[in-house]
Design an enzyme around this catalytic site. Structure first.
Site, short mmCIF file in Angstrom:
data_model
loop_
_atom_site.label_atom_id
_atom_site.label_comp_id
_atom_site.label_asym_id
_atom_site.label_seq_id
_atom_site.Cartn_x
_atom_site.Cartn_y
_atom_site.Cartn_z
N LYS A 162 -47.81 -31.87 -30.07
CA LYS A 162 -48.07 -33.09 -30.86
C LYS A 162 -49.58 -33.32 -31.01
O LYS A 162 -50.06 -33.60 -32.10
CB LYS A 162 -47.45 -34.33 -30.16
CG LYS A 162 -45.96 -34.22 -29.94
CD LYS A 162 -45.40 -35.46 -29.28
CE LYS A 162 -45.91 -35.74 -27.87
NZ LYS A 162 -45.51 -34.71 -26.86
N ARG A 176 -42.13 -44.25 -27.21
CA ARG A 176 -41.52 -43.29 -26.31
C ARG A 176 -40.27 -43.87 -25.65
O ARG A 176 -39.64 -43.23 -24.83
CB ARG A 176 -42.54 -42.98 -25.22
CG ARG A 176 -42.71 -41.52 -24.94
CD ARG A 176 -43.77 -41.43 -23.87
NE ARG A 176 -44.98 -40.98 -24.47
CZ ARG A 176 -45.59 -39.87 -24.13
NH1 ARG A 176 -45.14 -39.10 -23.17
NH2 ARG A 176 -46.69 -39.50 -24.72
N ARG A 217 -52.05 -24.87 -20.19
CA ARG A 217 -52.99 -25.73 -20.92
C ARG A 217 -54.27 -25.98 -20.11
O ARG A 217 -54.23 -26.15 -18.89
CB ARG A 217 -52.35 -27.07 -21.23
CG ARG A 217 -53.36 -28.06 -21.84
CD ARG A 217 -52.76 -29.25 -22.51
NE ARG A 217 -51.85 -29.97 -21.67
CZ ARG A 217 -51.05 -30.94 -22.11
NH1 ARG A 217 -51.06 -31.25 -23.40
NH2 ARG A 217 -50.25 -31.56 -21.29
N ARG A 223 -54.77 -30.69 -16.22
CA ARG A 223 -54.30 -32.07 -16.04
C ARG A 223 -53.40 -32.17 -14.80
O ARG A 223 -52.60 -31.27 -14.56
CB ARG A 223 -53.50 -32.52 -17.28
CG ARG A 223 -54.36 -33.11 -18.37
CD ARG A 223 -53.66 -33.36 -19.67
NE ARG A 223 -52.37 -34.02 -19.62
CZ ARG A 223 -51.67 -34.38 -20.69
NH1 ARG A 223 -52.16 -34.17 -21.91
NH2 ARG A 223 -50.49 -34.96 -20.57
N ARG A 225 -41.58 -35.03 -16.26
CA ARG A 225 -41.84 -35.46 -17.64
C ARG A 225 -40.71 -35.03 -18.56
O ARG A 225 -40.34 -35.76 -19.48
CB ARG A 225 -43.18 -34.89 -18.13
CG ARG A 225 -44.37 -35.62 -17.52
CD ARG A 225 -45.60 -34.78 -17.55
NE ARG A 225 -46.14 -34.60 -18.88
CZ ARG A 225 -46.98 -33.61 -19.20
NH1 ARG A 225 -47.34 -32.71 -18.31
NH2 ARG A 225 -47.44 -33.53 -20.43
#
Ligand code: AP5
Length: 210
Positions: free
Chosen positions: A13, A88, A122, A155, A166
């Protein structure tokens, strides 16, 4: 144009919002990024949400809705926006109805296995927050941002435990929004599995058709 970007963590996203924002000339608003910046700057909001975000849970609706209400009222969003990561939950989506009109909610479709690969590789720039991936989008110099030379970091919520959490939270609380937007004729499905430029082509085509 006002657009919502919906999809599991790691669907791309943020990556697509950056591409679409540059192409369409409308700002990219990421609630996750606003929270991370509050944490970095040590604000009251940042202190309140740090542990929640690091664990992979959702920030309470009342805080998130208050933040988006304030953001959408700011003059720099007058020409449109891409809301990345909001709404969300169903209460957040209902709150948005009272705040703004939107063209559609883009549903970036991808499976769990691909999500785990994307999130575990990531890397994010400490300076400008640009995203990289060790295999799919590596920086030119290992560990350093191409754009600003900042240090790349992992992160907290991209560790194995929070990634699993998540995904659970997404399935339980965010996935119901797919039906919510479909019922309102606002859902735009896009296959998020190909490379970013191909996903961007699909998004452009879907918006033309819509
Ligand atoms: P947020 O920052 O929004 O996290 P997220 O939704 O989990 O999304 P991500 O940023 O992890 O992934 P993405 O889909 O943007 O993918 P990306 O482009 O980075 O939120 C963080 C936290 O804040 C939440 O967990 C929650 O606690 C809180 N929060 C935020 N909003 C909230 C709300 N509304 N209510 C309550 N709490 C809220 O890509 C991922 C990786 O894949 C990158 O490495 C990238 O380089 C790579 N990649 C991207 N696209 C491709 C592609 N097409 N092919 C190959 N690799 C790709």
């Amino acid at each position: 144009m006002n657009l919502i970007f919906l999809g599991p963590p790691g669907a791309g996203k943020g990556t697509l919002a950056d591409l679409a924002s540059a192409e369409m000339g409308i700002p990219h608003v990421s609630t996750g990024e606003i929270f991370r910046s509050a944490i970095k700057n040590g604000t009251e909001l940042g202190k309140k949400v740090k542990a929640i975000i690091d664990s992979g849970s959702l920030v309470p609706d009342e805080d998130t809705i208050a933040l988006v209400r304030e953001k959408l009222a700011s003059p720099e969003l007058g020409s449109g926006w891409i809301l990345d990561g909001f709404p969300r939950t169903v209460p957040q989506a209902q709150a948005l109805e009272g705040l703004a009109e939107y063209r559609g909610a883009v549903n970036f479709e991808i499976g769990n296995e691909e999500v785990v690969k994307r999130l575990s590789g990531r890397r994010v720039c400490r300076g400008c927050s640009r995203n990289y991936h060790v295999d799919f989008m590596p920086p030119r110099k290992e560990g350093l941002c191409d754009a600003c030379g900042g240090e790349l970091y992992i992160r907290e919520d991209d560790r194995e435990g929070p990634i699993r959490k998540r995904l659970e939270v997404y399935r339980a609380q965010t996935e119901p929004l797919i039906a919510y937007f479909r019922q309102r004729g606002k859902l735009i499905d896009v296959d998020a599995r190909p490379a970013p430029d191909k996903v961007m082509d699909a998004l452009r085509a879907a918006l033309k058709k819509d």
